[in-house]
Design a protein around this motif. Structure first.
Motif, PDB file in Angstrom:
ATOM      1  N   TYR A 151       0.831  -0.818  -0.018  1.00  0.00           N
ATOM      2  CA  TYR A 151       0.129   0.198  -0.112  1.00  0.00           C
ATOM      3  C   TYR A 151       0.858   0.953  -0.147  1.00  0.00           C
ATOM      4  O   TYR A 151       0.557   2.091  -0.037  1.00  0.00           O
ATOM      5  N   ALA A 152       2.393   0.776   0.117  1.00  0.00           N
ATOM      6  CA  ALA A 152       3.315   2.656  -0.151  1.00  0.00           C
ATOM      7  C   ALA A 152       2.824   3.575  -1.054  1.00  0.00           C
ATOM      8  O   ALA A 152       3.184   3.335  -2.580  1.00  0.00           O
ATOM      9  N   TRP A 153       2.469   4.479  -0.643  1.00  0.00           N
ATOM     10  CA  TRP A 153       2.599   5.670  -1.699  1.00  0.00           C
ATOM     11  C   TRP A 153       3.996   5.532  -2.572  1.00  0.00           C
ATOM     12  O   TRP A 153       4.839   5.597  -2.104  1.00  0.00           O
ATOM     13  N   ASP A 154       3.723   6.586  -4.400  1.00  0.00           N
ATOM     14  CA  ASP A 154       5.297   6.383  -4.681  1.00  0.00           C
ATOM     15  C   ASP A 154       5.413   8.068  -4.546  1.00  0.00           C
ATOM     16  O   ASP A 154       4.217   8.336  -3.225  1.00  0.00           O
ATOM     17  N   ASP A 155       5.934   8.597  -5.104  1.00  0.00           N
ATOM     18  CA  ASP A 155       6.391  10.451  -5.237  1.00  0.00           C
ATOM     19  C   ASP A 155       5.377  10.864  -6.144  1.00  0.00           C
ATOM     20  O   ASP A 155       5.128  12.224  -4.951  1.00  0.00           O
ATOM     21  N   PHE A 156       4.219  10.482  -6.726  1.00  0.00           N
ATOM     22  CA  PHE A 156       3.511  11.351  -7.006  1.00  0.00           C
ATOM     23  C   PHE A 156       2.142  11.682  -6.279  1.00  0.00           C
ATOM     24  O   PHE A 156       1.574  12.676  -6.017  1.00  0.00           O
ATOM     25  N   ASP A 157       2.013  10.744  -5.109  1.00  0.00           N
ATOM     26  CA  ASP A 157       1.582  10.284  -3.848  1.00  0.00           C
ATOM     27  C   ASP A 157       1.248  11.752  -2.764  1.00  0.00           C
ATOM     28  O   ASP A 157       1.145  12.123  -2.900  1.00  0.00           O
ATOM     29  N   TRP A 158       2.758  11.307  -2.799  1.00  0.00           N
ATOM     30  CA  TRP A 158       3.373  11.998  -1.939  1.00  0.00           C
ATOM     31  C   TRP A 158       3.593  13.749  -1.904  1.00  0.00           C
ATOM     32  O   TRP A 158       3.766  14.208  -1.418  1.00  0.00           O
ATOM     33  N   MET A 159       4.102  13.578  -3.697  1.00  0.00           N
ATOM     34  CA  MET A 159       3.523  15.451  -3.836  1.00  0.00           C
ATOM     35  C   MET A 159       2.093  16.043  -3.960  1.00  0.00           C
ATOM     36  O   MET A 159       2.059  16.828  -3.025  1.00  0.00           O
ATOM     37  N   ARG A 160       1.142  15.372  -4.309  1.00  0.00           N
ATOM     38  CA  ARG A 160      -0.150  15.293  -4.181  1.00  0.00           C
ATOM     39  C   ARG A 160      -0.562  15.277  -3.038  1.00  0.00           C
ATOM     40  O   ARG A 160      -1.667  16.589  -2.614  1.00  0.00           O
ATOM     41  N   TYR A 161      -0.134  14.551  -2.194  1.00  0.00           N
ATOM     42  CA  TYR A 161      -0.843  14.617  -0.631  1.00  0.00           C
ATOM     43  C   TYR A 161      -0.078  16.098  -0.400  1.00  0.00           C
ATOM     44  O   TYR A 161      -1.072  17.140   0.914  1.00  0.00           O
ATOM     45  N   ALA A 162       0.762  16.986  -0.387  1.00  0.00           N
ATOM     46  CA  ALA A 162       0.738  18.398   0.388  1.00  0.00           C
ATOM     47  C   ALA A 162       0.499  19.119  -1.038  1.00  0.00           C
ATOM     48  O   ALA A 162       0.399  20.039  -0.430  1.00  0.00           O
ATOM     49  N   ILE A 163       0.230  19.431  -1.965  1.00  0.00           N
ATOM     50  CA  ILE A 163       0.431  20.724  -2.558  1.00  0.00           C
ATOM     51  C   ILE A 163      -1.274  20.834  -3.302  1.00  0.00           C
ATOM     52  O   ILE A 163      -1.287  21.910  -3.172  1.00  0.00           O
TER      53      ILE A 163
END
Length: 566
Positions: A151-163
């Motif tokens: 279920y780990a997030w990828d880098d795209f999920d990571w950036m979307r979560y913040a922006i």
């Protein structure tokens, strides 16, 4: 037993591969560039990886900050722009346990993403801008300190979560680090992230358990797929390559010498001749000949031959991305204090040949480049992205965060499809100087539109300002597509017919906003089609070019009419 373990680790490391422009086991793969005999055709080394450049405060030419990313997408496919409005709601899984988490977008954002990663699917932007005047872009690095869950997030999920939630750059940094790393340990990949806001920029290096943040209040930064602040945390780098990112060796060596920078791997000097040396990666790799004064990448190292004296050679050795970064900084630093969007566009088109065989900024494939401009004045409306798919074969077009719409071709993959065909037909560089003239006009028109938008915003007319920016942006987007289609149709002409129309097409790009010039070109193409001796196939594509010019004429006329009355 220890030697056997080390040998196995080396094999695994080489098979996995650090980010590299060349394969350690085979000759460098070259892209054959197709094109017209009247154009110079060059070949450039294939490669992969994302490249990041930022310019902050006094480094730029005005009251704005800049960020540029060239994306070599981990999720291949046609690259598109994907706007997500404020208030959009969606569900996404928890990065460890998989249960559904509900999210509501607090800030409109526009991401550069692969066409399959748009709603109703979860959007996965590789670079991204929101209406709080924040832009984020990333480049993967190699580490096993990641979330191993399915279920780990990828880098795209990571950036979307913040922006989607950050009101300012400090909140964005906190969401990317304190929340995503300290609390959630969310990510399946280690990253370098460049974050740019209204007043400053920041570099974040992070994995699922560690992060370092470097604030940049003034100056420039450039980086690709390698750590610096986390070099000694991401142990594969110091174990195999060098004790530090900036480790170097300068000295005299003899045949048979193995030079290391503190890691297990190194460079083996195979042969020394009167004006060159032959070296290979240690413990195994292909041989490369390097002449005096020349530098070349060998595996993950960079070797320059400085001098030869009899049986000895003087060399300089470093991690190849240390040299890559130095070369890029040397190019960028010449413009410090005057860096503009135009400079960022030019740097996105730097090739491997410009960097002595090191990773080029422009490498082909499903590549895309986006330049972000974050102004201090009305950033919630005037923050802008300039988008190009395969930037060496397409035109950068503007999209303001305050725009209400984007031309369909940039949202459905049509623009990238055209760019890929242009790249195949013309190769790298052959259209660059032509398209730069169009981009220069676009930059001027955008600045004029922004002046008018600021006046409307000062008068409290937000809707009118957004409509003006939308019409201005979309007009340029439509013009870019018409011009690119014109050149694509021209690529199918016979060599003889192409040579005839080529000067006229060049003049169009120089004066594409001049309706009289376009009208003259339409007449010229129409007359040419009636001449005897023109092949039937050429007539078909000349007719297509005529239609492209007519479309361009209508777009320009509508644009000029709108701005006369506004």
């Amino acid at each position: 037993m220890k030697l056997k373990t080390i040998f196995v680790l080396i094999i695994i490391f080489l098979l996995i591969g650090m980010p590299s422009t060349s394969n350690l086991f085979s000759k460098e793969d070259n892209i054959e560039k197709a094109g017209r005999s009247s154009l110079s055709i060059l070949s450039y080394a294939k490669g992969s990886g994302c490249k990041l450049v930022m310019a902050i405060a006094n480094a730029t030419a005005g009251n704005y900050n800049l960020l540029m990313k060239v994306r070599d997408p981990a999720r291949p496919g046609l690259q598109v722009l994907c706007p997500i409005p404020k208030g959009y709601e969606y569900e996404y899984h928890h990065p460890w346990f998989g249960f559904k988490m509900h999210f509501k977008v607090r800030h409109k954002f526009i991401g550069t993403t692969t066409v399959k990663d748009i709603p109703p699917n979860i959007t996965k932007p590789g670079m991204i801008l929101n209406d709080a005047g924040i832009a984020i872009a990333d480049a993967d690095t190699l580490s096993y300190l990641v979330n191993p869950s399915k279920y780990a997030w990828d880098d795209f999920d990571w950036m979307r979560y913040a922006i989607q939630s950050a009101d300012n750059i400090d909140e964005a940094i906190s969401l990317l680090t304190h929340d995503a790393v300290d609390k959630l340990h969310a990510t399946s990949v280690a990253e370098n992230m460049f974050v740019v806001g209204i007043d400053k920029g920041a570099i974040i290096e992070a994995d699922a358990f560690n992060y370092r943040v470097k604030g940049i209040k003034d100056g420039i930064a450039v980086q690709s797929n390698y750590p610096k602040m986390l070099w000694n945390i991401h142990l594969l780098y110091p174990l195999f390559t060098a004790s530090q990112f900036n480790s170097t060796f300068t000295g005299w060596v003899e045949k048979g010498k193995i030079i290391r920078l503190g890691g297990l791997m190194g460079i083996h000097i195979v042969k020394i001749s009167s004006n060159s040396i032959t070296a290979r990666l240690f413990p195994f790799g292909l041989k490369k000949e390097i002449f005096v004064g020349e530098g070349r990448p060998i595996g993950n190292f960079w070797l320059r031959l400085l001098d030869i004296n009899g049986s000895k050679a003087k060399i300089f050795l470093c991690f190849k991305y240390y040299e890559w970064e130095r070369k890029m900084e040397n190019i960028i630093e010449k413009r410090i204090g005057n860096i503009t969007v135009k400079d960022m566009m030019a740097w996105s088109r730097i090739h491997s040949n410009d960097l002595e065989g090191l990773r080029g900024m422009c490498q082909g494939g499903y590549e895309a480049a986006t330049v972000y401009k974050i102004p201090k004045e009305y950033p919630e409306f005037l923050s802008t992205l300039w988008f190009a798919t395969d930037q060496c074969a397409s035109i950068f077009v503007p999209v303001h965060i305050g725009s209400l719409d984007i031309y369909d071709a940039y949202e459905n993959g049509g623009a990238h499809s055209i760019a890929l065909q242009l790249l195949e037909k013309y190769g790298h560089d052959n259209l660059t100087s032509i398209f730069e003239k169009v981009e220069a006009e676009f930059i001027n028109e955008t600045e004029e539109a922004e002046i008018k938008a600021i006046k409307l915003l000062q008068e409290g007319k937000q809707e009118e300002a957004m409509q003006l920016l939308t019409l201005s942006d979309m007009n340029m987007q439509m013009r870019a597509i018409a011009i690119e289609k014109m050149w694509l149709n021209a690529s199918y002409l016979s060599n003889e017919a192409f040579a005839i129309v080529y000067p006229e097409l060049i003049r169009i790009c120089k004066e594409h906003a001049n309706v009289k010039r376009i009208n003259n070109a339409i007449d010229y193409i129409s007359t040419l089609m009636k001449e005897n001796g023109i092949d039937i196939s050429d007539k078909i594509y000349l007719k297509n070019i005529e239609e492209n010019l007519q479309e361009l004429f209508r777009i320009i006329l509508n644009h000029q009419t709108f701005f006369i009355y506004n």
